[in-house]
Write a protein that holds these residues in place. Structure first.
Motif, PDB file in Angstrom:
ATOM      1  N   VAL A   1      -6.046   0.707   3.279  1.00 33.18           N
ATOM      2  CA  VAL A   1      -5.326  -0.564   3.169  1.00 33.18           C
ATOM      3  C   VAL A   1      -4.130  -0.580   4.121  1.00 33.18           C
ATOM      4  O   VAL A   1      -3.834  -1.607   4.751  1.00 33.18           O
ATOM      5  CB  VAL A   1      -4.882  -0.803   1.713  1.00 33.18           C
ATOM      6  CG1 VAL A   1      -4.067  -2.082   1.609  1.00 33.18           C
ATOM      7  CG2 VAL A   1      -6.096  -0.871   0.788  1.00 33.18           C
TER       8      VAL A   1
ATOM      9  N   ALA B   1       0.831  -1.201   0.000  1.00 38.04           N
ATOM     10  CA  ALA B   1       0.000   0.000   0.000  1.00 38.04           C
ATOM     11  C   ALA B   1       0.867   1.253   0.000  1.00 38.04           C
ATOM     12  O   ALA B   1       0.540   2.249  -0.663  1.00 38.04           O
ATOM     13  CB  ALA B   1      -0.928  -0.005   1.214  1.00 38.04           C
TER      14      ALA B   1
ATOM     15  N   VAL C   1      -5.719   4.094  -0.296  1.00 34.73           N
ATOM     16  CA  VAL C   1      -4.417   3.542   0.077  1.00 34.73           C
ATOM     17  C   VAL C   1      -4.242   3.551   1.588  1.00 34.73           C
ATOM     18  O   VAL C   1      -3.771   2.583   2.195  1.00 34.73           O
ATOM     19  CB  VAL C   1      -3.289   4.339  -0.612  1.00 34.73           C
ATOM     20  CG1 VAL C   1      -1.937   4.045   0.025  1.00 34.73           C
ATOM     21  CG2 VAL C   1      -3.253   4.018  -2.096  1.00 34.73           C
TER      22      VAL C   1
END
Length: 518
Positions: free
Chosen positions: A125, A106, A122
């Motif tokens: 994650v 990520a 992002v």
């Protein structure tokens, strides 16, 4: 967070690693685990110095900046307990490495993000990866160290995480002065690779098949409830607190989180054991830790924007100027243990919250003509107050519980702290946005650029520079300081009330007294 020291710990079939590995190898294994959690330690603070750059380069509004921070915290807080249980059942080292790989992947994607929406995804994650790294890093320790060595190992790992906090702003500023904002994520990748290799080489696998099964429904409800609450707080200033979308989100949050509490209280083996809060020492120590986490994220959200967009420092200068907070925290944390032995955690924590309140109220009097000197003063006081609050509060919370419940107690404490951080960014960021937009005067600036300027003070400064409009810059600075002062005032009042409440209700000793009474 982990069940490794819970009542089921004796069933763990993996013996301490020292006899098998011998010598000092277990301490090298501890270093590998420390490296794994180090990225969690500085990832939060390194991001804050990049927020002004993100506001300009990604055209991110204050609400989107809040989501860039909160997407990580919401997933991290909600996924931490189920992640710990999965690691206990299927292999702690295996899922720790999986969490590191997810966090690293990520981070790599984050360096290429070209929009605020992509970066928010992002960060979510990354939060999921972090939810595996943190609890399983601690859960591995009983498999490495004997009970006599374990407290020292936990202290070393905690210190390793603490080192990441002051490193974050300095490292972030250094990177941003020479590279683009995505470099703050790229720096995670080599650390993650080293951590993975070290874990594979040094850390033994351990499992505990006797732990409760993960409850997918509770985990899902927790994530959705926190996300709905955060969404409602962030969107409130933009859409109006009476808008259908905001009201629906807040009502859904109350129903979901209320349902989670009800479900966990009725389960024979709950994933989140709320009965721990029946212990008065644990309850009020946890409350102090949660409140100081709430205040800290509020301060770290507004300060980098103030130092960069208003006072005009670059990213490295901003990172260095946040150091009084970290220095005060580290000094006070060292002194807190001796003071607790003399005065009890109750009075040290209450006094620490009063110092936090004083620092915030001093910061809330900031005027447009003030320089950095005033900020350095209240930042130092804030660090001292946090050191006297957070360290003894967390220590008292864990000391209040029997050893067989330490694992679940630690997990609940960390989950509540991370949840408070997410809510703090959402709620205090919304207060900042409301105060800023209410005071901003765009004058004759074209409508499109005026809309951009209302997004954040960094965006307004960029528009003012483009148009050579000093009046817009001055209005944006004044409006931001007004919003910042509202945030600090709210934190100061809340901290003062919390200090009084803790001094009144928290027992003076850290034993099991008063477990069932409020």
């Amino acid at each position: 967070m982990d069940r490794s020291t819970s009542a089921t710990a004796p069933a763990d079939p993996v013996p301490p690693a020292e006899p098998a590995r011998g010598g000092n190898r277990r301490w090298w294994a501890l270093a590998a685990v420390c490296l794994s959690v180090l990225v969690i330690g500085f990832d939060g603070t390194i991001l804050n110095v990049a927020l002004p750059d993100m506001a300009v380069q990604l055209r991110a509004s204050t609400g989107q900046l809040q989501w860039i921070v909160d997407a990580y915290l919401v997933v991290f807080a909600a996924a931490m307990l189920p992640a710990g249980l999965l690691g206990d059942r299927f292999g702690r080292r295996k899922l720790l490495i999986g969490g590191l790989m997810l966090f690293g992947a990520a981070s790599l994607v984050g360096t290429l993000a070209d929009s605020a929406e992509t970066l928010i995804a992002v960060r979510a994650v990354m939060g999921l990866g972090g939810a595996f790294i943190m609890p399983l890093g601690i859960a591995i320790l009983p498999g490495l160290f004997s009970p006599a060595e374990r407290p020292r190992a936990v202290a070393v790992m905690t210190a390793g995480m603490a080192v990441g906090m002051p490193l974050g702003p300095m490292l972030g500023g250094l990177l941003l002065n020479h590279f683009w904002w995505g470099s703050i994520f790229l720096i995670n990748v080599p650390l993650i690779v080293i951590g993975i290799v070290a874990c594979l080489w040094l850390v033994p696998e351990s499992v505990d098949p006797a732990v409760p099964r993960v409850d997918p429904l509770s985990a899902t409800v927790g994530v959705l409830g926190l996300a709905a609450l955060t969404f409602g707080f962030i969107q409130g200033p933009a859409d109006g607190w009476g808008s259908g979308k905001v009201v629906a989100a807040l009502v859904a949050a109350v129903l979901l989180l209320g349902g989670l509490v009800w479900r966990e209280r009725t389960q024979p083996h709950p994933m989140v054991d709320f009965t721990l809060l029946a212990n008065r020492v644990y309850r009020w120590s946890t409350a102090a830790s949660v409140l100081v986490s709430f205040v800290l994220v509020g301060g770290l959200f507004v300060l980098p924007q103030y130092l960069q967009a208003v006072l005009g420092y670059d990213a490295l200068g901003t990172g260095l100027r946040l150091m009084p907070l970290m220095v005060g925290l580290l000094i006070a944390a060292r002194a807190a243990e001796r003071l607790v032995a003399k005065l009890s955690a109750r009075w040290v924590v209450a006094a620490g919250m009063l110092v936090v309140a004083a620092s915030m109220l001093l910061g809330a009097t900031t005027a447009t003509g003030d320089g950095y000197g005033r900020t350095a003063l209240w930042l130092s006081l804030l660090g001292v107050g946090m050191g006297f609050t957070m360290v003894p509060a967390m220590g008292a919370a864990m000391a209040a519980l029997p050893e067989e419940r330490a694992g679940v107690g630690s997990g609940l404490l960390q989950t509540l702290r991370q949840s408070a951080s997410a809510i703090g960014v959402a709620l205090l960021g919304s207060l900042l946005a409301s105060g800023y937009t209410a005071r901003l005067r765009t004058g004759t600036v074209p409508a499109v650029l005026a809309h951009t300027a209302r997004g954040s003070v960094s965006a307004a400064q960029a528009v003012a520079d483009e148009l050579h409009d000093q009046a817009l810059a001055a209005s944006a600075h004044g409006a931001f300081i007004h919003g910042m002062n509202l945030v600090l005032l709210a934190c100061g009042i809340g901290s003062a009330l919390s200090a009084a409440l803790i001094a009144w209700r928290m027992p003076g000793r850290t034993g099991g007294e008063g477990e069932s009474k409020a």
